[in-house]
Design an enzyme around this catalytic site. Sequence first.
Site, PDB file in Angstrom:
ATOM      1  N   ASP A  83       0.851  -1.195   0.000  1.00 56.42           N
ATOM      2  CA  ASP A  83       0.000   0.000   0.000  1.00 56.42           C
ATOM      3  C   ASP A  83       0.895   1.257   0.000  1.00 56.42           C
ATOM      4  O   ASP A  83       2.035   1.209   0.495  1.00 56.42           O
ATOM      5  CB  ASP A  83      -0.878  -0.053   1.271  1.00 56.42           C
ATOM      6  CG  ASP A  83      -2.053   0.903   1.226  1.00 56.42           C
ATOM      7  OD1 ASP A  83      -2.487   1.264   0.115  1.00 56.42           O
ATOM      8  OD2 ASP A  83      -2.550   1.280   2.306  1.00 56.42           O
ATOM      9  N   ASP A 105       2.522   5.525  -5.248  1.00 53.85           N
ATOM     10  CA  ASP A 105       1.740   6.718  -4.922  1.00 53.85           C
ATOM     11  C   ASP A 105       2.498   7.981  -5.307  1.00 53.85           C
ATOM     12  O   ASP A 105       3.316   8.496  -4.541  1.00 53.85           O
ATOM     13  CB  ASP A 105       1.398   6.724  -3.425  1.00 53.85           C
ATOM     14  CG  ASP A 105       0.532   7.931  -3.051  1.00 53.85           C
ATOM     15  OD1 ASP A 105       0.229   8.745  -3.955  1.00 53.85           O
ATOM     16  OD2 ASP A 105       0.167   8.053  -1.871  1.00 53.85           O
ATOM     17  N   GLU A 135      -2.315   6.405  -8.095  1.00 56.25           N
ATOM     18  CA  GLU A 135      -3.335   7.334  -7.590  1.00 56.25           C
ATOM     19  C   GLU A 135      -3.262   8.659  -8.328  1.00 56.25           C
ATOM     20  O   GLU A 135      -2.179   9.179  -8.580  1.00 56.25           O
ATOM     21  CB  GLU A 135      -3.124   7.555  -6.085  1.00 56.25           C
ATOM     22  CG  GLU A 135      -4.143   8.511  -5.475  1.00 56.25           C
ATOM     23  CD  GLU A 135      -4.131   8.488  -3.937  1.00 56.25           C
ATOM     24  OE1 GLU A 135      -3.839   7.435  -3.346  1.00 56.25           O
ATOM     25  OE2 GLU A 135      -4.421   9.544  -3.348  1.00 56.25           O
ATOM     26  N   HIS A 210      -9.845   4.793  -1.633  1.00 57.81           N
ATOM     27  CA  HIS A 210      -9.100   4.897  -0.367  1.00 57.81           C
ATOM     28  C   HIS A 210     -10.000   5.629   0.622  1.00 57.81           C
ATOM     29  O   HIS A 210     -10.944   6.308   0.238  1.00 57.81           O
ATOM     30  CB  HIS A 210      -7.801   5.682  -0.586  1.00 57.81           C
ATOM     31  CG  HIS A 210      -6.732   4.867  -1.234  1.00 57.81           C
ATOM     32  ND1 HIS A 210      -5.549   4.568  -0.620  1.00 57.81           N
ATOM     33  CD2 HIS A 210      -6.687   4.257  -2.447  1.00 57.81           C
ATOM     34  CE1 HIS A 210      -4.814   3.825  -1.422  1.00 57.81           C
ATOM     35  NE2 HIS A 210      -5.475   3.624  -2.546  1.00 57.81           N
ATOM     36  N   GLY A 211      -9.667   5.503   1.906  1.00 54.86           N
ATOM     37  CA  GLY A 211     -10.457   6.220   2.903  1.00 54.86           C
ATOM     38  C   GLY A 211     -11.801   5.562   3.142  1.00 54.86           C
ATOM     39  O   GLY A 211     -12.821   6.246   3.260  1.00 54.86           O
ATOM     40  N   GLY A 212     -11.819   4.241   3.245  1.00 59.74           N
ATOM     41  CA  GLY A 212     -13.089   3.512   3.410  1.00 59.74           C
ATOM     42  C   GLY A 212     -13.674   3.590   4.817  1.00 59.74           C
ATOM     43  O   GLY A 212     -14.885   3.418   4.993  1.00 59.74           O
ATOM     44  N   ASN A 234      -8.365   1.041   7.003  1.00 66.53           N
ATOM     45  CA  ASN A 234      -7.257   0.938   7.938  1.00 66.53           C
ATOM     46  C   ASN A 234      -7.626   1.571   9.282  1.00 66.53           C
ATOM     47  O   ASN A 234      -7.683   0.907  10.315  1.00 66.53           O
ATOM     48  CB  ASN A 234      -6.008   1.620   7.345  1.00 66.53           C
ATOM     49  CG  ASN A 234      -4.787   1.481   8.223  1.00 66.53           C
ATOM     50  OD1 ASN A 234      -4.800   0.799   9.235  1.00 66.53           O
ATOM     51  ND2 ASN A 234      -3.698   2.130   7.846  1.00 66.53           N
TER      52      ASN A 234
HETATM   53  P1  13P Z   1      -8.953   4.823   6.127  1.00 68.51           P
HETATM   54  O1  13P Z   1      -8.047   5.793   6.797  1.00 68.51           O
HETATM   55  O2  13P Z   1     -10.277   5.439   5.827  1.00 68.51           O
HETATM   56  O3  13P Z   1      -9.074   3.575   6.863  1.00 68.51           O
HETATM   57  O4  13P Z   1      -8.308   4.518   4.700  1.00 68.51           O
HETATM   58  C1  13P Z   1      -7.206   3.668   4.598  1.00 68.51           C
HETATM   59  C2  13P Z   1      -6.578   3.689   3.269  1.00 68.51           C
HETATM   60  O5  13P Z   1      -7.086   4.242   2.323  1.00 68.51           O
HETATM   61  C3  13P Z   1      -5.281   2.990   3.169  1.00 68.51           C
HETATM   62  O6  13P Z   1      -4.705   3.084   1.921  1.00 68.51           O
END
Ligand code: 13P
Length: 284
Positions: A83, A105, A135, A210-212, A234
């Site tokens: 990642d 990235d 990205e 990303h950012g789930g 994450n």
């Molecule tokens: P979160 O911070 O929303 O869990 O996103 C994690 C992420 O996108 C890792 O690449």
Amino acid sequence: MLTNFKEMLWDAYKGHYAVGSFNAYSYDTFKGIIEANRKAGNRPTIAAFGAKYLSNMSLDDAFAMVESIGKSAPDMQICLHLDHCKDFDIICQAIRAGFGSVMYDGSALPFEENLKNTARVCEIAHACGVSVEAELGSLAAGQYSHEGEATDEEIYTDPEKAAEFIASTGVDALAVSVGTVHGLYKGTPKVRVDILQKINEAAKIPLVLHGGSGIPEDIISSCIKNGITKINVNTEISVFAGNKLKERLMAADKIPHLSVLALDQQKDVEEVVSKYISFFGATD
Ligand code: 13P
């Protein structure tokens, strides 16, 4: 069974579902992720190891761990993914260690430089049978973010630039910026599904969200309908497990043995991962 990232994501793209990509950096996080997906009927799984966790574990150890834990779930497709990585040498080391996919990235770089570097990573990774995620655009940082900085500016992905980027680099999956943030949301997430729809029409390859952490199920479903095939989580895993640990320690008369705390944490990881994979199923 260790599997090819590209095939996994194209299956999801055609089947209108998303594969969860959960960050792992210890035996307990890897095991919690794989157990949750096994209990959910052997869902295809991405275990994401961020370059920032190299002080927790080496790339070779991460690979050995996933390969070994994966044997306990022979019917599950598992991909070990690198990642967020800006460092070309680490990307090459991950490829050598056996990772199935890498994320280069270059999102903070000017478009042309991001494109040139991503194309170089694709050339090398593809020659080794490894897939690449890149990205375009930039996510802001929310609470407890472990990626990026609080000063990060939100820049939405431009659909036309996305098409040009994909055609020029040959990247396998593209992470997009459509209003999600790394970390937890302070208010209600404002995800721009309208922009995502345009990116999907232009890109025609699997897209990554990303950012789930903290995205409600209905928004996740709209994103999946518009080309999202991989969703990264994450922060929520970490915050949930951290809060549970605090509660346990506050409630205990004497400090529990570390082995007991580690097992509890594995179950905490499993609980959050199970919640998200129940959101990621087919949307039709
Ligand atoms: P979160 O911070 O929303 O869990 O996103 C994690 C992420 O996108 C890792 O690449």
